[in-house]
Scaffold this motif. Structure first.
Motif, PDB file in Angstrom:
ATOM      1  N   ASP A  41       0.833  -1.204   0.000  1.00 22.97           N
ATOM      2  CA  ASP A  41       0.000   0.000   0.000  1.00 22.97           C
ATOM      3  C   ASP A  41       0.870   1.257   0.000  1.00 22.97           C
ATOM      4  N   LEU A  42       0.894   1.902  -1.139  1.00 21.33           N
ATOM      5  CA  LEU A  42       1.753   3.083  -1.282  1.00 21.33           C
ATOM      6  C   LEU A  42       1.008   4.379  -0.966  1.00 21.33           C
ATOM      7  N   ILE A  43      -0.275   4.274  -0.610  1.00 19.97           N
ATOM      8  CA  ILE A  43      -1.047   5.500  -0.385  1.00 19.97           C
ATOM      9  C   ILE A  43      -1.734   5.547   0.994  1.00 19.97           C
ATOM     10  N   TRP A 331       6.445  11.532   1.469  1.00 17.68           N
ATOM     11  CA  TRP A 331       5.311  12.047   0.720  1.00 17.68           C
ATOM     12  C   TRP A 331       5.891  12.566  -0.591  1.00 17.68           C
ATOM     13  N   LEU A 332       5.626  11.844  -1.678  1.00 17.90           N
ATOM     14  CA  LEU A 332       6.278  12.179  -2.941  1.00 17.90           C
ATOM     15  C   LEU A 332       5.264  12.246  -4.080  1.00 17.90           C
ATOM     16  N   ALA A 333       5.554  13.106  -5.037  1.00 14.52           N
ATOM     17  CA  ALA A 333       4.764  13.182  -6.270  1.00 14.52           C
ATOM     18  C   ALA A 333       5.728  12.981  -7.431  1.00 14.52           C
ATOM     19  N   ILE A 334       5.505  11.901  -8.186  1.00 18.93           N
ATOM     20  CA  ILE A 334       6.340  11.681  -9.377  1.00 18.93           C
ATOM     21  C   ILE A 334       5.598  12.272 -10.564  1.00 18.93           C
ATOM     22  N   GLU A 335       6.240  13.209 -11.221  1.00 21.72           N
ATOM     23  CA  GLU A 335       5.581  13.905 -12.330  1.00 21.72           C
ATOM     24  C   GLU A 335       5.951  13.254 -13.663  1.00 21.72           C
ATOM     25  N   PHE A 336       4.906  12.921 -14.453  1.00 19.67           N
ATOM     26  CA  PHE A 336       5.111  12.392 -15.810  1.00 19.67           C
ATOM     27  C   PHE A 336       4.619  13.417 -16.825  1.00 19.67           C
ATOM     28  N   ASP A 337       4.747  13.086 -18.111  1.00 21.34           N
ATOM     29  CA  ASP A 337       4.389  14.078 -19.136  1.00 21.34           C
ATOM     30  C   ASP A 337       2.878  14.278 -19.265  1.00 21.34           C
ATOM     31  N   ASP A 357      -2.041   5.933  -6.751  1.00 18.94           N
ATOM     32  CA  ASP A 357      -2.985   6.672  -7.601  1.00 18.94           C
ATOM     33  C   ASP A 357      -2.402   8.044  -7.931  1.00 18.94           C
ATOM     34  N   TRP A 358      -3.263   8.961  -8.419  1.00 22.31           N
ATOM     35  CA  TRP A 358      -2.776  10.285  -8.788  1.00 22.31           C
ATOM     36  C   TRP A 358      -3.355  11.327  -7.841  1.00 22.31           C
ATOM     37  N   PHE A 359      -3.096  12.592  -8.121  1.00 22.54           N
ATOM     38  CA  PHE A 359      -3.584  13.688  -7.268  1.00 22.54           C
ATOM     39  C   PHE A 359      -4.752  14.398  -7.964  1.00 22.54           C
ATOM     40  N   LEU A 360      -5.673  14.911  -7.153  1.00 22.17           N
ATOM     41  CA  LEU A 360      -6.895  15.545  -7.673  1.00 22.17           C
ATOM     42  C   LEU A 360      -6.597  16.661  -8.676  1.00 22.17           C
ATOM     43  N   PHE A 361      -5.689  17.561  -8.344  1.00 21.18           N
ATOM     44  CA  PHE A 361      -5.379  18.691  -9.234  1.00 21.18           C
ATOM     45  C   PHE A 361      -4.098  18.455 -10.039  1.00 21.18           C
ATOM     46  N   ALA A 362      -3.522  17.289  -9.900  1.00 24.89           N
ATOM     47  CA  ALA A 362      -2.288  16.982 -10.649  1.00 24.89           C
ATOM     48  C   ALA A 362      -2.388  15.538 -11.150  1.00 24.89           C
ATOM     49  N   PRO A 363      -3.285  15.315 -12.115  1.00 28.15           N
ATOM     50  CA  PRO A 363      -3.507  13.935 -12.564  1.00 28.15           C
ATOM     51  C   PRO A 363      -2.307  13.314 -13.282  1.00 28.15           C
ATOM     52  N   CYS A 365       0.627  13.328 -11.973  1.00 26.34           N
ATOM     53  CA  CYS A 365       1.590  12.997 -10.910  1.00 26.34           C
ATOM     54  C   CYS A 365       1.142  11.766 -10.130  1.00 26.34           C
ATOM     55  N   LEU A 366       2.083  10.875  -9.867  1.00 26.77           N
ATOM     56  CA  LEU A 366       1.793   9.631  -9.139  1.00 26.77           C
ATOM     57  C   LEU A 366       2.059   9.848  -7.643  1.00 26.77           C
ATOM     58  N   ARG A 367       1.119   9.359  -6.837  1.00 28.18           N
ATOM     59  CA  ARG A 367       1.150   9.624  -5.391  1.00 28.18           C
ATOM     60  C   ARG A 367       1.934   8.555  -4.634  1.00 28.18           C
ATOM     61  N   ILE A 368       2.834   9.014  -3.775  1.00 24.65           N
ATOM     62  CA  ILE A 368       3.504   8.110  -2.830  1.00 24.65           C
ATOM     63  C   ILE A 368       3.307   8.685  -1.428  1.00 24.65           C
ATOM     64  N   SER A 369       2.420   8.070  -0.666  1.00 27.43           N
ATOM     65  CA  SER A 369       2.235   8.487   0.739  1.00 27.43           C
ATOM     66  C   SER A 369       1.970   7.239   1.571  1.00 27.43           C
ATOM     67  N   PRO A 370       2.992   6.403   1.686  1.00 29.59           N
ATOM     68  CA  PRO A 370       2.800   5.090   2.326  1.00 29.59           C
ATOM     69  C   PRO A 370       2.705   5.212   3.845  1.00 29.59           C
ATOM     70  N   PRO A 371       2.307   4.126   4.495  1.00 23.80           N
ATOM     71  CA  PRO A 371       2.448   4.108   5.950  1.00 23.80           C
ATOM     72  C   PRO A 371       3.899   4.424   6.303  1.00 23.80           C
ATOM     73  N   LEU A 372       4.089   5.168   7.387  1.00 22.49           N
ATOM     74  CA  LEU A 372       5.450   5.591   7.743  1.00 22.49           C
ATOM     75  C   LEU A 372       6.301   4.415   8.215  1.00 22.49           C
ATOM     76  N   ILE A 373       5.655   3.275   8.465  1.00 24.38           N
ATOM     77  CA  ILE A 373       6.393   2.079   8.915  1.00 24.38           C
ATOM     78  C   ILE A 373       6.996   1.313   7.744  1.00 24.38           C
ATOM     79  N   ILE A 374       6.783   1.796   6.529  1.00 21.39           N
ATOM     80  CA  ILE A 374       7.308   1.069   5.361  1.00 21.39           C
ATOM     81  C   ILE A 374       8.803   0.782   5.570  1.00 21.39           C
ATOM     82  N   SER A 375       9.221  -0.467   5.270  1.00 22.68           N
ATOM     83  CA  SER A 375      10.625  -0.842   5.515  1.00 22.68           C
ATOM     84  C   SER A 375      11.486  -0.479   4.304  1.00 22.68           C
TER      85      SER A 375
END
Ligand code: PLP
Length: 393
Positions: A41-43, A331-337, A357-363, A365-375
């Motif tokens: 789960d990356l979000i 908390w990262l946003a990867i921007e594509f073309d 998934d993506w962001f509401l106003f930045a479709p 951009c790919l969303r990375i907001s995983p649980p902070l416990i991610i190893s």
């Protein structure tokens, strides 16, 4: 009808293309669907599961509260220990002026309550917000959403709302003695992680001080450790007059809140009495869960791990398809073309067991907001799936 058909027929649909995964179990950073497929789960349920799904301490706190009581009275009448203790814990970790908590059901209700409070405190009506901001979907919060596409179909909305350019010094001149409050995200979330300069944030604080305007910071998505401190505003050396919380506040249960100095909050007690009313806001089970989650966050020192994990993500996310990576903590946003490229990459990730998934106003951009416990191993796995997906499209 199977579950999917029942979902499509009987659950109100707000999108023509819902993700439609049927998750039957969640634990830590992992989700499992009805076919036994595992997803990383990356979000985190969109910045909710900061300490992971179903942390044992949260489950224990919920079970303990279930033995005592569920809903017993509308907000603010009874002394409910989970509310009181959680408010105290929050106040202990916030600046001295943020000492009084109004617990709500959701983030958007926190926005509503805070705007009402600002009107009462200042006796003014103008509300200022920013383009590309998101503060919730009820009509008051919708009035300040920073995108005309979402506002337009629901007019008339609140009058006296002005939208300014985020992170623009010039726009601050619009804040005057008529302005009740400025509502801002500390870092704009749904715009695709747009980080203002420290100088601008401080100038915004100064302008609000000069004009007697209340500064409301929305930390519904930036809060609870995601940005490498408990709250995002700590990075900017400012303190809001009213703080909005939600999402991770409830440890996986529905809970929001607006927090201010008691002297301000007292305006909700008269003219009219019961200045904000809620039946379920601050539900005891939600407060018990949220408090347990906050204790885990602090006791396991998760916030100390954020910088290193962010660095690992950034070092691995290198690919010609990536236009830029914006990040602040875990908390990262990867921007594509384009959205099309992003959507193909997201679909490929989901097929490979990585949920994003993506962001509401930045479709785009790919969303990375995983649980902070991610190893670290999970971050490596995540990035190799992401890069493979980028190679495939
Ligand atoms: C920054 C921000 N503010 C407010 C909200 C509204 O919260 P809720 O969905 O709990 O009403 C959200 C939800 O995504 C958000 O990201």
């Amino acid at each position: 009808m199977n579950q999917r058909e029942l979902f499509l027929n009987h659950i109100a649909q707000t999108s023509a293309a819902p993700m439609g995964l049927e998750i039957i179990k969640a634990e830590g950073c992992l989700l499992y669907d009805a076919n036994g497929k595992e997803f990383l789960d990356l979000i985190g349920g969109i910045s909710v599961a900061n300490i992971g799904h179903r942390h044992p301490k949260v489950i224990e706190a919920i079970q303990k509260q279930l033995e005592a009581y569920l809903h017993i009275m509308v907000y603010g009448e009874f002394i409910e220990s989970p509310q009181v203790q959680y408010a105290k814990l929050l106040a202990d970790h916030l600046p001295a002026s943020l000492n009084s908590v109004y617990f709500t059901n959701s983030g958007t209700e926190a926005t509503e309550g805070a705007m009402k409070l600002a009107k009462r405190v200042t006796n003014r009506t103008q509300i200022i917000a920013f383009n590309n901001s998101y503060h919730g979907s009820t009509q008051g919060a919708l009035s300040i959403i920073g995108d005309e596409y979402w506002r337009n179909a629901f007019r008339p909305l609140l009058p006296g709302v002005l939208h300014l350019q985020y992170n623009s010094f010039e726009s601050l001149n619009e804040i005057t003695e008529q302005t009740a409050c400025v509502v801002a995200e500390t870092v704009q979330a749904e715009a695709g992680i747009i980080i203002p300069s420290k100088e601008w944030m401080q100038a915004l604080r100064k302008k609000c001080n000069e004009t007697g305007t209340l500064l409301i910071l929305d930390e519904i998505q930036t809060g609870f450790g995601r940005m490498g401190k408990l709250l995002g505003f700590e990075h900017f050396d400012i303190v809001p007059d009213i703080l909005l919380l939600g999402k991770a506040l409830g440890g996986g249960m529905p809970l929001g809140g607006f927090i201010a100095d008691k002297k301000l909050m007292n305006h909700l007690t008269e003219n009219p009495v019961l200045g904000h009313i809620t039946t379920f806001g601050g539900h005891p089970v939600c407060c018990a869960a949220g408090m347990a989650a906050m204790k885990v966050l602090l006791e396991e020192k998760l916030i100390d791990t954020i910088k290193e994990k962010e660095r690992l993500f950034l070092s691995l996310l290198v690919h010609p398809k990536i236009r830029s990576v914006r990040s602040f903590g875990l908390w990262l946003a990867i921007e594509f073309d384009s959205f099309e490229t992003n959507k193909k990459i997201i679909d490929s990730c989901i097929k490979q067991g990585l949920l994003t998934d993506w962001f509401l106003f930045a479709p785009h951009c790919l969303r990375i907001s995983p649980p902070l416990i991610i190893s670290e191993a999970q971050i490596q796995e995540t990035c190799s799936i992401l890069l493979k997906a980028m190679n495939l499209v």
